[in-house]
Design an enzyme around this catalytic site. Structure first.
Site, mmCIF file in Angstrom:
data_model
loop_
_atom_site.group_PDB
_atom_site.id
_atom_site.type_symbol
_atom_site.label_atom_id
_atom_site.label_comp_id
_atom_site.label_asym_id
_atom_site.label_seq_id
_atom_site.Cartn_x
_atom_site.Cartn_y
_atom_site.Cartn_z
ATOM 1 N N GLY A 11 0.795 -1.129 0.030
ATOM 2 C CA GLY A 11 0.202 -0.068 -0.256
ATOM 3 C C GLY A 11 1.077 1.319 -0.066
ATOM 4 O O GLY A 11 1.991 1.278 0.702
ATOM 5 N N ARG A 72 0.779 -4.887 -5.986
ATOM 6 C CA ARG A 72 0.750 -6.298 -5.209
ATOM 7 C C ARG A 72 1.376 -7.172 -6.241
ATOM 8 O O ARG A 72 0.883 -7.212 -7.460
ATOM 9 C CB ARG A 72 -0.698 -6.262 -4.800
ATOM 10 C CG ARG A 72 -1.236 -5.177 -3.855
ATOM 11 C CD ARG A 72 -1.260 -5.462 -2.635
ATOM 12 N NE ARG A 72 -1.952 -4.272 -1.856
ATOM 13 C CZ ARG A 72 -1.693 -3.944 -0.768
ATOM 14 N NH1 ARG A 72 -0.831 -4.373 -0.036
ATOM 15 N NH2 ARG A 72 -2.282 -2.941 -0.117
ATOM 16 N N ASP A 103 5.210 -4.946 6.187
ATOM 17 C CA ASP A 103 5.488 -6.203 6.583
ATOM 18 C C ASP A 103 5.790 -7.092 5.470
ATOM 19 O O ASP A 103 6.797 -7.863 5.365
ATOM 20 C CB ASP A 103 4.483 -6.878 7.474
ATOM 21 C CG ASP A 103 4.986 -6.721 8.773
ATOM 22 O OD1 ASP A 103 5.418 -5.687 9.245
ATOM 23 O OD2 ASP A 103 4.733 -7.670 9.517
ATOM 24 N N THR A 127 3.939 3.043 5.548
ATOM 25 C CA THR A 127 2.501 2.421 5.668
ATOM 26 C C THR A 127 1.831 3.494 6.698
ATOM 27 O O THR A 127 2.446 3.981 7.739
ATOM 28 C CB THR A 127 2.356 1.196 6.076
ATOM 29 O OG1 THR A 127 0.991 1.035 6.660
ATOM 30 C CG2 THR A 127 3.311 0.732 7.358
ATOM 31 N N ASP A 129 -0.469 2.869 8.287
ATOM 32 C CA ASP A 129 -1.077 2.021 9.670
ATOM 33 C C ASP A 129 -0.294 2.167 10.949
ATOM 34 O O ASP A 129 -0.734 1.797 12.045
ATOM 35 C CB ASP A 129 -1.279 0.611 9.375
ATOM 36 C CG ASP A 129 -2.548 0.357 8.745
ATOM 37 O OD1 ASP A 129 -3.077 1.367 8.264
ATOM 38 O OD2 ASP A 129 -2.903 -0.537 7.966
ATOM 39 N N ASP A 131 1.983 0.153 11.872
ATOM 40 C CA ASP A 131 1.937 -1.204 12.397
ATOM 41 C C ASP A 131 3.207 -2.008 12.248
ATOM 42 O O ASP A 131 3.133 -3.401 12.062
ATOM 43 C CB ASP A 131 0.794 -2.005 11.897
ATOM 44 C CG ASP A 131 0.746 -2.038 10.051
ATOM 45 O OD1 ASP A 131 1.644 -1.327 9.686
ATOM 46 O OD2 ASP A 131 0.156 -2.871 9.736
ATOM 47 N N ARG A 173 -5.928 -2.310 10.110
ATOM 48 C CA ARG A 173 -6.338 -3.590 10.208
ATOM 49 C C ARG A 173 -6.166 -4.360 11.518
ATOM 50 O O ARG A 173 -7.223 -4.755 12.075
ATOM 51 C CB ARG A 173 -5.762 -4.420 9.006
ATOM 52 C CG ARG A 173 -6.436 -4.238 7.702
ATOM 53 C CD ARG A 173 -5.568 -5.046 6.379
ATOM 54 N NE ARG A 173 -4.180 -4.268 6.601
ATOM 55 C CZ ARG A 173 -3.311 -4.815 5.632
ATOM 56 N NH1 ARG A 173 -3.396 -5.598 4.901
ATOM 57 N NH2 ARG A 173 -2.306 -4.032 5.632
#
Ligand code: ADP
Length: 322
Positions: A11, A72, A103, A127, A129, A131, A173
């Site tokens: 992403g 992707r 990741d 990212t 996020d 995360d 997520r």
């Protein structure tokens, strides 16, 4: 180290361009040639690899998205497909690969360094996020946070005009950081995140309590990985009679010009990635902890429980929204 390549994968996030720029400029400053791999791992397989010059990254620091494009590429999990990518890197004489992504992208880089030990790999966390283990912040998180704040401030204007409850669904997520930080920043009554079990009845009681003491509106911030905004509204309606509206912020959170924080972070992490490659390091992700640059082996980064959710911020948000 004479030649390296850089790619963006997974992403996209605001600040990826600033990271590519730092990689390119710092490498060239150190007499290292840089190649850009377009379309992430897909471009590696397709040999979409082109030399970048100082000017190639001009006028990019302020742009969202990634000028190298991202893609992707699930086939990259297949060893024989990866061999094609590795062969292309060898063909161009590339000795180091910088991968900017999440990741999943790091896993691809780790495989490359395992299957071709003469190519060093370094990951840069890109990212929204937040995360990724091994860093307090990822590139794009701050921009997304500010986009959410800006959007919710506008929603708040209409919420208070109609005395409404707004449920804001934000990205995240498995990681509630965006909901957490945005929730604190906009004065949300409740934050619903994957890290904390939430009793919807208790949320309803908080909203009801707020209405009774004369609050004009309530904001509930929910991380998409926990439940959808719609599901949250339906659950709430079982316990409290409020006119709840749902706003799903969606991809707007990924876009826009990177904030100052993200530009600085991207530039520092990009520069540090080059430091690592010049020191002969491989299979590591760069990061920042307590404002100090660091790097962590990919293996450690993949251990799931290192990135700490800040329960103090979570508790503070509760205390401030009584
Ligand atoms: P992110 O990097 O944001 O986590 P993805 O999980 O979609 O995003 O991963 C990006 C890309 O990284 C995938 O499309 C694939 O090409 C590659 N990738 C992901 N997981 C692996 C894996 N286990 N082995 C090799 N490559 C992988």
């Amino acid at each position: 180290m004479k030649k390296i390549a850089v790619l963006t994968s997974g992403g996209d996030s605001p600040g990826m361009n600033a990271a590519v720029r730092a990689v390119v400029r710092k490498a060239i400053y150190n007499n290292i040639e840089v190649y850009g791999v377009y379309q992430g791992y897909q471009g590696l397989i397709n040999d979409d690899i082109h030399k970048l010059e100082l000017g190639s990254v001009g006028d990019t620091i302020q742009r969202g998205g990634t000028f190298l494009y991202s893609a992707r590429c699930p086939e990259f999990k297949e060893p024989e497909v990866r061999q094609k990518g590795i062969a292309n890197l060898r063909k161009h004489g590339i000795e180091g690969l910088v991968v900017i992504g999440g990741d999943g992208s790091y896993r691809g880089a780790q495989r490359i360094s395992e299957e071709c030990t003469e190519i060093q790999t370094v990951g840069i966390p890109g990212t929204i996020d937040n995360d990724i283990n091994g860093t307090d912040f990822t590139i794009g998180f701050d921009t997304a946070l500010n986009t959410i704040i800006e959007s919710v401030d506008k929603i708040r204007d209409t919420a208070s005009s109609h005395a409404r409850t707004f449920i804001i669904e934000v990205m995240g997520r498995d990681c509630g950081d965006l909901a957490l930080w945005a929730g604190l920043s906009v004065g949300a009554e409740t934050i619903i995140v994957p890290e904390v079990e939430t009793d919807i009845k208790e949320v309803a009681e908080r909203i009801d309590h707020g209405i009774k003491r004369g609050k004009k509106h309530s904001i509930v911030m929910v991380a998409e990985g926990c439940m959808t905004g719609e599901a949250c509204a339906q659950e709430l309606s079982k316990y409290v009679n409020v006119d709840a509206r749902v706003s799903v912020l969606g991809h707007i959170q990924r876009g826009g010009s990177p904030t100052g924080q993200d530009r600085v972070l991207a530039s520092r992490l990009g520069g540090h990635a080059i430091d690592l490659l010049m020191q002969g390091e491989t299979a590591r992700g760069v990061g920042i902890r307590d404002n100090v640059l660091r790097s962590t082996p990919f293996d450690e980064i993949f251990r799931a429980d290192e990135h700490q959710f800040d329960y103090n911020i979570y508790e503070l948000t509760k205390e401030l929204s009584i």
